[in-house]
Write an enzyme that holds these catalytic residues in place. Structure first.
Site, PDB file in Angstrom:
ATOM      1  CB  CYS A 296      -0.885  -0.001   1.276  1.00  0.00           C
ATOM      2  SG  CYS A 296      -2.051  -1.513   1.395  1.00  0.00           S
TER       3      CYS A 296
ATOM      4  N   GLY B 271      -2.796   2.154   5.502  1.00  0.00           N
ATOM      5  CA  GLY B 271      -2.682   1.671   6.896  1.00  0.00           C
ATOM      6  C   GLY B 271      -4.061   0.910   7.342  1.00  0.00           C
TER       7      GLY B 271
ATOM      8  CB  SER C  79       5.573  -7.094  15.341  1.00  0.00           C
ATOM      9  OG  SER C  79       6.672  -6.942  15.862  1.00  0.00           O
TER      10      SER C  79
END
Length: 605
Positions: free
Chosen positions: A2, A76, A373
């Site tokens: 993106c 995002g 993460s």
């Protein structure tokens, strides 16, 4: 993959500049699996690409009503999309389509700039408001997603990667003394510096408002200092709630999702919570870890790498019950990938630390498009060893950099004449310290630790997040970071150090909050940093590459570095001393040379 990019100029029409903007968008690497869209207006051209952008969502059909005069480019992920949509619908809005971009567009139409306070997620976005010809560039609160901009004539260029701005014919690839200083010092770069000359970053938690009168920055989010009134058990419970909420929201995905696992408390906590969040679906969570070939033989413990990950990874996998894959990196691959990490960043980075992450993400992307993460936990809970050191004896410097001596030693005499790295660091530290919002009456270790946490959140964490974003974006992988949920960060900002170090152990608060999810040996494992290459073959390959560069008369990097000092490092192991900082200079020389050549960068001093 993106990204967003664009150009606004109030002195000329951009209606015929579709080819230029398409070239800028092409640098973002949108492939066949993605969709690229653009909008051209009289004074603005925006382009965006990414998953879920196919089809018409009602944005900009050429009609004259207010809704169609607002265009949004979004990169995002929103984690509160359901709540945001519900609130908009209660107010009579009817967002068309399911994209986050469309939700942001309608939120802006309803609340104007106040809409950004309502967003929960990681994002870089641009809003063109044709009603008053205003461009807004907005970045999420912690800076998880990057966004660059530069003045261009009577307007601005912008993009989620420097290469998008560099693709514009009126923006030259140049670097000045400030940019070189930012490259030569890690995790010290002041917010807003884009390294390339005249390139800026939108600061985390900021928006840049651009109109005919010029560009102005506005902070829409900041940490607020207040007394912490919860006792320790209540604090533990609230941390568990907030982290569980963040992991639950970020575990929702329409495409395959996995979790990264190192066997440390940070990633293991995410794995434990994500496994719980996914249980109703009846499937096992997939996890990935990184190790180096011959790592058991080559590993040498140091202050930041106290133990190998593999045994602790296995303990979590067996305890939680995940489908696990181990990515084993071969030493030669690290040097082979230095060029790819350069192109991922559009500038030199941190050598094998970038390369190993790039290789891990490449393997993960073969099976999934989204990964969770544990990045950010050390920064908000105080996991790095320098937190404890500063609590005992404060230094007058960035804590992760206080032991570095003679930063100028590796610079050429010509560069030292115009670039003083020691002075640059001192000025950057003074500026960073002036930003800290202290609590009235705060003194001693409490005052210093608040400063250290602020330095960590505004200087060190952005460096880590940028590395994560660049290496994942290069592989078309989206990496989500629940520890960087701004609601969790806001709460922890005011939690006292004694609570964060509950039980006398680093990140004791986090350990207490997730102890029931994980095996005891993982809950009690001391902090051990991201693994790095310690292979003799890797070290020799780097030395050989640098020898060739320094021996070549036409090498552009020779004018920047102290050749005698670099040759001395090539012939010894002094550059690789087992410490986290400064990063090894020899991989940096390789990347500097390639950057100056490949990107055609001119040094302007």
């Amino acid at each position: 993959m993106c990204g967003i990019t664009g150009w606004a100029d109030w002195s000329r029409s951009l209606a015929d500049e579709g080819r230029t903007v398409a070239a800028m968008a092409a640098t973002l690497g949108c492939g066949a699996a993605d969709s690229t869209r653009s909008r051209l207006a009289a004074h603005a051209a925006l382009a965006w690409c990414g998953r879920g952008e196919g089809g018409e969502d009602g944005a900009g059909r050429g009609t004259a009503d207010a809704a169609e005069q607002v265009v949004v480019a979004f990169d995002g992920e929103l984690y509160n999309r359901a709540e945001l949509r519900a609130e908009l619908e209660r107010r009579g809005c009817r967002p068309r389509g399911g994209s986050d971009r469309e939700l942001v567009r309608w939120a802006f139409l309803e609340w104007d700039e106040a809409a950004f306070d309502r967003l929960v997620g990681m994002y870089a976005l641009a809003v063109w408001d044709g009603r008053d010809e205003r461009l807004l560039l907005v970045r999420d609160r912690l800076g998880i997603k990057p966004l660059y901009w530069a003045r261009c004539g009577e307007g601005v260029l912008f993009g989620t990667a420097p290469r998008a701005v560099l693709a514009h014919p009126r923006f030259p690839a140049e670097v000045d003394a400030e940019g070189l200083a930012a490259l030569f010092t890690v995790a010290i770069k002041p917010p807003g510096v884009g390294v390339y000359r005249n390139l800026r970053e939108v600061r985390p938690g900021h928006l840049v408002r651009v109109g005919q009168g010029g560009a102005r920055e506005h902070r829409y989010w900041s940490l607020r200092t207040a007394p912490h009134t919860d006792d320790l058990p209540t604090t533990v419970a609230e941390v568990r709630r907030l982290l569980g909420q963040a992991v639950g929201e970020q575990s929702q995905s329409e495409v395959p999702l996995v979790a990264l696992l190192s066997g440390g408390i940070d990633s293991s906590a995410i794995v434990g919570l994500a496994a719980e969040a996914l249980t109703p679906d009846g499937g096992k969570l997939a996890t990935y870890s990184l190790d180096f070939a011959d790592g058991e033989r080559d590993f040498k413990a140091d202050a930041l790498h106290v133990s190998r990950d593999a045994p602790f990874v296995r303990a979590v996998v067996d305890h939680v019950g995940t489908r696990h894959s181990e990515v084993v990196v071969q030493a030669p691959a690290l040097t082979d990938e230095l060029g790819n990490t350069l192109r991922a960043r559009d500038m030199p980075g941190v050598g094998d630390l970038d390369a190993s992450l790039l290789l891990l993400f490449r393997e993960v992307r073969k099976q999934a498009e989204v990964a969770l993460s544990g990045e950010g936990a050390d920064d908000i809970f105080g996991g790095y060893p320098w937190f404890l050191g500063e609590a005992g004896q404060a230094t007058a410097n960035f804590p992760w950099s206080a032991g570095v001596t003679d930063r100028n030693a590796q610079l050429s005499p010509e560069l030292r004449a115009v670039l003083d790295l020691e002075g640059y660091v001192a000025d950057a530290y003074a500026d960073a310290l002036a930003e800290v919002p202290h609590l009235d009456g705060e003194t001693g270790p409490d005052r210093r630790l608040r400063e250290v946490f602020h330095l960590q959140l505004t200087r060190f964490l952005p460096f880590l997040l940028d590395r994560k974003d660049r290496m994942s974006r290069a592989n078309g992988l989206e990496v989500r970071v629940p520890f960087c949920d701004h609601r969790l960060v806001e709460y922890l900002w005011n939690v006292p150090w004694e609570y964060k170090r509950a039980g006398g152990q680093e990140k004791g608060l986090l350990r207490a909050a997730v102890a029931d999810l994980l095996p005891e040996q993982v809950v009690n494992r001391p902090k051990s940093g991201f693994p790095f290459g310690q292979s003799p073959q890797y070290l020799e390959a780097v030395r050989q590459s640098v020898r060739q560069i320094i021996d070549e008369p036409s090498s552009p990097v020779r004018g920047l570095v102290n050749e005698a000092a670099v040759r001395a490092m090539v012939d010894s192991d002094a550059w690789f001393n087992g410490k986290f900082t400064p990063p090894p200079w020899l991989p940096r020389v390789i990347q500097l040379d390639q950057w100056l050549r490949e990107y055609g960068v001119s040094v302007v001093l």
